[in-house]
Write a protein that holds these residues in place. Structure first.
Motif, PDB file in Angstrom:
ATOM      1  N   SER A  39      76.870   6.812 -47.384  1.00 32.11           N
ATOM      2  CA  SER A  39      77.916   6.896 -48.036  1.00 32.11           C
ATOM      3  C   SER A  39      77.503   7.986 -49.474  1.00 32.11           C
ATOM      4  CB  SER A  39      78.682   5.866 -48.570  1.00 32.11           C
ATOM      5  OG  SER A  39      79.489   5.752 -49.419  1.00 32.11           O
ATOM      6  N   ASP A  40      78.354   8.630 -49.691  1.00 33.45           N
ATOM      7  CA  ASP A  40      78.118   9.317 -51.131  1.00 33.45           C
ATOM      8  C   ASP A  40      78.297   8.150 -52.209  1.00 33.45           C
ATOM      9  OD1 ASP A  40      77.739  11.844 -50.076  1.00 33.45           O
ATOM     10  OD2 ASP A  40      79.381  12.508 -50.294  1.00 33.45           O
ATOM     11  N   TYR A  41      78.870   6.991 -51.974  1.00 35.61           N
ATOM     12  CA  TYR A  41      78.853   6.041 -53.007  1.00 35.61           C
ATOM     13  C   TYR A  41      77.670   5.129 -53.150  1.00 35.61           C
ATOM     14  CZ  TYR A  41      83.583   7.466 -53.593  1.00 35.61           C
ATOM     15  OH  TYR A  41      84.794   8.409 -53.880  1.00 35.61           O
ATOM     16  N   SER A  42      76.843   5.351 -52.083  1.00 31.53           N
ATOM     17  CA  SER A  42      75.605   4.329 -52.107  1.00 31.53           C
ATOM     18  C   SER A  42      74.759   4.739 -53.444  1.00 31.53           C
ATOM     19  CB  SER A  42      74.632   5.112 -51.151  1.00 31.53           C
ATOM     20  OG  SER A  42      74.121   6.168 -51.196  1.00 31.53           O
ATOM     21  N   TYR A  43      73.898   3.803 -53.913  1.00 34.02           N
ATOM     22  CA  TYR A  43      72.994   3.800 -54.939  1.00 34.02           C
ATOM     23  C   TYR A  43      72.279   5.188 -55.153  1.00 34.02           C
ATOM     24  CZ  TYR A  43      68.832   2.074 -52.754  1.00 34.02           C
ATOM     25  OH  TYR A  43      67.930   1.903 -52.111  1.00 34.02           O
ATOM     26  N   ALA A  44      71.674   5.408 -53.671  1.00 34.39           N
ATOM     27  CA  ALA A  44      71.018   6.627 -53.796  1.00 34.39           C
ATOM     28  C   ALA A  44      71.605   8.031 -53.922  1.00 34.39           C
ATOM     29  CB  ALA A  44      70.310   6.609 -52.219  1.00 34.39           C
TER      30      ALA A  44
END
Length: 255
Positions: free
Chosen positions: A51-56
């Motif tokens: 997900s683009d909402y992950s911390y990475a």
């Protein structure tokens, strides 16, 4: 006095300008399991549920590194990191982040047992996981960390912990207080072992538990999903707030 003000202002400006310039020269790689791929947040795609909402992904979006390899994959164990993620890791990586160990220790089956069985059965399942963490996981973590160092010898490696999943003060919750305390204690034991082996490897350990205090499942402002039917994999993983307010600061402060 004016000269001091100018000096301070100039110094602060230099720091502000230096940060993006440094990030722009960094090759960043995100390894690990679902807590790194972004399960629990919106927009999960592919078999690895990234997900683009992950911390990475959020760190990469904010810092614009020279390159970003997003290799973390939902369900990954240390064997998966060794077998498929590290071979793809850039040897010239400057920054590597990872969460790993939860699936090795039986996170999913433990949660299922605690949801469906008695308090004592839940505690017994958690204790099985603790025994694995004490006796087997250290060697698996050591092998994984050694392989990362061998593949990317110049990288700064940040090993992130797992949060304590549950708030234990609330009365109303999908699990009893006894079960919540058992699961949290299992997470504590796991995090302590991860910290020990990460530091033994010469890596940077970043503990997210402080960030998540007061934001567990069943709290008034949860940063983790509780039991989720659709999609089921989101259960007991950080939500968007957990990744941006919990994990992202933990990585940013250690990177």
């Amino acid at each position: 006095m004016r000269s001091v003000t100018v000096l301070v202002t100039t110094s602060l400006l230099s720091l502000v300008l230096a940060t993006p310039a440094r990030a722009a020269s960094i090759d960043y790689v995100a390894l690990g399991d679902s807590y790194s791929s972004g399960v629990g947040a919106p927009g999960q795609t592919g078999l690895c549920l990234r997900s683009d909402y992950s911390y990475a992904a959020r760190w990469a979006a904010r810092n614009s590194p020279a390159t970003f390899q997003f290799l973390a994959c939902s369900g990954a164990t240390t064997d998966d990191v060794l077998g498929s993620q590290i071979p793809a890791l850039k040897s010239g990586a400057d920054l590597v982040s990872i969460t790993i160990g939860g699936n090795d220790a039986g996170f999913a089956p433990t949660v299922v047992t605690c949801l469906t069985a008695s308090d004592s059965a839940c505690a017994a399942k958690v204790n099985q996981g603790k025994a694995y963490v004490a006796n087997t996981l250290p060697g698996r973590l050591d092998a994984t960390y050694a392989a990362i160092r061998a593949k990317a010898p110049g990288a700064r490696v940040v090993v992130l912990s797992y949060p304590l999943i549950f708030d234990t003060a609330s009365v109303l919750c999908e699990m009893s207080v006894a079960k919540r305390k058992s699961i949290n204690d299992g997470a504590r034991v796991l995090d302590e072992m991860i910290e020990q082996r990460a530091e033994a490897a010469g890596f940077v350990y970043s503990d997210v538990r402080d960030e998540f205090i007061g934001h567990g499942v069943c709290s008034t402002a949860p940063w983790l999903n509780g039991l989720t039917i659709v999609p089921p994999q989101n259960s007991y993983h950080p939500n968007s707030s957990g990744y941006v307010n919990g994990y992202l600061p933990a990585l940013s402060g250690a990177a």
